[in-house]
Enzyme design. Structure first.
Site, PDB file in Angstrom:
ATOM      1  N   ASP A  13       0.816  -1.221   0.000  1.00 57.12           N
ATOM      2  CA  ASP A  13       0.000   0.000   0.000  1.00 57.12           C
ATOM      3  C   ASP A  13       0.847   1.267   0.000  1.00 57.12           C
ATOM      4  OD1 ASP A  13      -2.309  -1.695   0.286  1.00 57.12           O
ATOM      5  OD2 ASP A  13      -1.706  -1.936   2.367  1.00 57.12           O
ATOM      6  N   LYS A  16       2.001   2.118  -5.295  1.00 55.12           N
ATOM      7  CA  LYS A  16       2.662   1.639  -6.519  1.00 55.12           C
ATOM      8  C   LYS A  16       1.854   1.995  -7.756  1.00 55.12           C
ATOM      9  CE  LYS A  16       2.869  -2.572  -4.867  1.00 55.12           C
ATOM     10  NZ  LYS A  16       2.685  -2.538  -3.416  1.00 55.12           N
ATOM     11  N   GLY A  40      -4.348  -4.188  -3.964  1.00 51.38           N
ATOM     12  CA  GLY A  40      -5.313  -3.105  -4.135  1.00 51.38           C
ATOM     13  C   GLY A  40      -4.596  -1.860  -4.576  1.00 51.38           C
ATOM     14  N   HIS A  41      -4.802  -1.492  -5.821  1.00 53.24           N
ATOM     15  CA  HIS A  41      -4.213  -0.252  -6.307  1.00 53.24           C
ATOM     16  C   HIS A  41      -5.319   0.777  -6.405  1.00 53.24           C
ATOM     17  CE1 HIS A  41      -0.586  -2.220  -7.402  1.00 53.24           C
ATOM     18  NE2 HIS A  41      -1.095  -2.897  -8.391  1.00 53.24           N
ATOM     19  N   GLN A 228       1.786  -6.482  -3.388  1.00 51.22           N
ATOM     20  CA  GLN A 228       2.345  -6.531  -2.026  1.00 51.22           C
ATOM     21  C   GLN A 228       3.721  -5.857  -1.996  1.00 51.22           C
ATOM     22  OE1 GLN A 228       0.997  -9.719  -3.342  1.00 51.22           O
ATOM     23  NE2 GLN A 228      -0.848  -8.660  -2.771  1.00 51.22           N
TER      24      GLN A 228
HETATM   25  P1  IMP Z   1      -2.678 -13.010   1.672  1.00 51.32           P
HETATM   26  O1  IMP Z   1      -1.856 -12.353   0.616  1.00 51.32           O
HETATM   27  O2  IMP Z   1      -4.163 -12.802   1.479  1.00 51.32           O
HETATM   28  O3  IMP Z   1      -2.340 -14.468   1.876  1.00 51.32           O
HETATM   29  O4  IMP Z   1      -2.329 -12.302   3.069  1.00 51.32           O
HETATM   30  C1  IMP Z   1      -1.051 -12.445   3.675  1.00 51.32           C
HETATM   31  C2  IMP Z   1      -0.603 -11.136   4.298  1.00 51.32           C
HETATM   32  O5  IMP Z   1      -0.312 -10.196   3.270  1.00 51.32           O
HETATM   33  C3  IMP Z   1      -1.641 -10.476   5.199  1.00 51.32           C
HETATM   34  O6  IMP Z   1      -0.986  -9.829   6.261  1.00 51.32           O
HETATM   35  C4  IMP Z   1      -2.280  -9.446   4.270  1.00 51.32           C
HETATM   36  O7  IMP Z   1      -2.869  -8.399   4.985  1.00 51.32           O
HETATM   37  C5  IMP Z   1      -1.055  -9.010   3.493  1.00 51.32           C
HETATM   38  N1  IMP Z   1      -1.390  -8.430   2.182  1.00 51.32           N
HETATM   39  C6  IMP Z   1      -1.808  -9.091   1.090  1.00 51.32           C
HETATM   40  N2  IMP Z   1      -2.009  -8.225   0.080  1.00 51.32           N
HETATM   41  C7  IMP Z   1      -1.690  -7.001   0.527  1.00 51.32           C
HETATM   42  C8  IMP Z   1      -1.646  -5.702  -0.076  1.00 51.32           C
HETATM   43  O8  IMP Z   1      -1.941  -5.487  -1.259  1.00 51.32           O
HETATM   44  N3  IMP Z   1      -1.260  -4.689   0.750  1.00 51.32           N
HETATM   45  C9  IMP Z   1      -0.893  -4.878   2.020  1.00 51.32           C
HETATM   46  N4  IMP Z   1      -0.906  -6.070   2.617  1.00 51.32           N
HETATM   47  C10 IMP Z   1      -1.293  -7.127   1.878  1.00 51.32           C
END
Ligand code: IMP
Length: 432
Positions: A13, A16, A40-41, A228
């Site tokens: 977040d 990007k 999430g962009h 991420q």
């Molecule tokens: P998952 O990707 O759904 O398996 O989640 C694993 C971890 O990555 C968790 O702590 C999520 O909150 C974090 N996470 C996944 N996608 C994002 C993102 O786009 N931004 C911030 N954190 C993320």
């Protein structure tokens, strides 16, 4: 032009999408190489009449909004097909041309049983949960590594698809029914759900590695956009509180089929403070009014899940680590405007772990859990900086903040975000 990667330097977040958008029309291809619809962009585009349009993208690369740019979903991505077509339809309804999207035949698809397993596993873990987005990302990557995953290309061979679903459900249904007391998934329903997308998907699917390497041979610019971020990378992040994919510059190569020596520029996106969603260690996290202030002013709520983000001060140890792991050539420092109005701006320069100073990330995760930030306090500024476009437009203390952060973070800062829209940016060095 060589390939360029954009990666998150913190826990995601960082903005990007905006950075990709900044590169605008100089980019021919934008590739998503990891993750899925956990990302999430938020991209805000100013229209010619001055009004702004906000787009929240979860699965599609943000380059889909740049006219003339070809968006690509690489082999390293896990694709939720229902979400893919929902996003495409929503963009089409707003007049965005999505016809150029290309998807790797080797990308894996997220099946319904994996969404279910993600959620029930988190519930089962209770206080030991990861805080996942519940979108089935982890279980789908686990299947990929276990060699029981379903790939995009399987949708074009019903016999093979049925065989694969039959064999994977033999295992998944044991887990669903015997461990989690859930209903078993049926082969027919699973195959039917996936096949429903096959015809629409077919024209978009190709060997994206070949497509991208040929584009590079022609001298075109390929931008690899991470989902991420570094500290959520399965290898280099704060394991186990990470996502299940490779979100760093190395992942840009494996997730796209572009060889490492073609990747010459790595742009690290770093927010002027730090946020994190989900569980896991976060040394500079604030549990007081200052944290609430950052959350409110920075609108720090998840694009995908709506969860309030945990907020804290800038952490230069993490930035240096990200610079090293990714080979960052340029940083884009985002959301500097959120820090306006503070008397002093704390920046974490090192950690104290049990009385020992750590200038680099501690080797052991448990030390990182106990790391106490050592802060340097930089003087704040009160002026509205959202109209600044060059360094000289910024108040001296904001300039000094950028310079100090640059010196601590291991790579030059080439652009600074001072507001949500694309043009609210201070340009320092050319990014391409
Ligand atoms: P998952 O990707 O759904 O398996 O989640 C694993 C971890 O990555 C968790 O702590 C999520 O909150 C974090 N996470 C996944 N996608 C994002 C993102 O786009 N931004 C911030 N954190 C993320």
């Amino acid at each position: 032009m060589p390939a360029i990667a954009i990666i998150g330097a913190q826990w995601g977040d960082e903005g990007k999408g905006k950075a990709t958008d900044l590169l605008g029309t100089s980019v021919d291809y934008v590739v998503k190489f990891n993750g899925g619809n956990n990302a999430g962009h938020t991209v805000v585009i100013t229209q010619p009449d001055g009004s702004t349009e906000k787009y929240a993208l979860h699965l599609l690369p943000s380059g889909i909004l740049t006219p003339g740019c070809t968006p690509v979903i690489g082999n390293g991505v896990v694709v939720d097909l229902a979400v893919l077509f929902e996003e495409l339809e929503a963009l089409e309804a707003r007049g965005v041309d999505v016809s150029r999207l290309r998807i790797s035949a080797n990308a894996h698809v997220i099946a319904d049983y994996n969404r279910t397993l993600d959620k029930v596993t988190e519930r089962f873990l209770g206080s030991r949960r990861i805080g996942t987005t519940g979108r089935g990302i982890g279980p789908t990557y686990a299947d990929k590594m276990n060699r029981i995953g379903i790939r995009v290309q399987d949708l074009f061979d019903e016999k093979i698809l049925t065989q694969k679903v039959e064999s994977v459900l033999e295992l998944k249904n044991q887990i669903l029914t015997k461990i989690y007391n859930r209903r078993a998934a049926t082969v027919e329903a699973t195959v039917e759900e996936l096949l429903a997308f096959a015809d629409r998907l077919r024209p978009m699917v190709c060997d994206t590695g070949l497509l991208l390497n040929e584009a590079l041979d022609r001298g075109e610019t390929v931008l690899l956009e991470a989902g991420q971020a570094t500290l959520l990378d399965v290898d280099h992040g704060t394991y186990p509180f990470v996502t299940s994919s490779s979100a760093t510059a190395g992942g840009a190569c494996t997730g796209s089929g572009i060889p490492p020596r073609r990747l010459e520029q790595v742009i690290g996106i770093v927010k002027a403070y730090t946020t994190r969603v989900g569980e896991g260690p976060f040394p500079t996290e604030l549990h007081d009014d200052a944290g609430e202030h950052l959350r409110k002013v920075g609108a720090e709520y998840g694009t995908t899940t709506g969860r309030p983000r945990r907020c804290g001060w800038y952490d230069a140890v993490i930035a240096r680590y990200a610079a090293r792991v990714n080979g960052v050539t340029d940083f884009v420092l985002t959301k500097l405007d959120v820090l306006t109005g503070l008397e002093q701006v704390p920046v974490c320069v090192a950690y104290d772990v049990g009385g020992v100073r750590h200038d680099e990330m501690p080797v052991n995760q448990s030390d990182f859990h106990h790391a106490v930030p050592i802060y340097e306090y930089l003087p704040g500024w009160w002026e509205d900086i959202s109209g600044a476009r060059t360094l000289a437009d910024l108040p001296p203390n904001a300039q000094a903040y950028i310079k100090a952060v640059e010196e601590m973070s291991g790579a030059r800062i080439s652009a600074v975000g001072v507001g949500p829209s694309r043009d609210a940016t201070v340009a320092i060095h050319d990014l391409i």
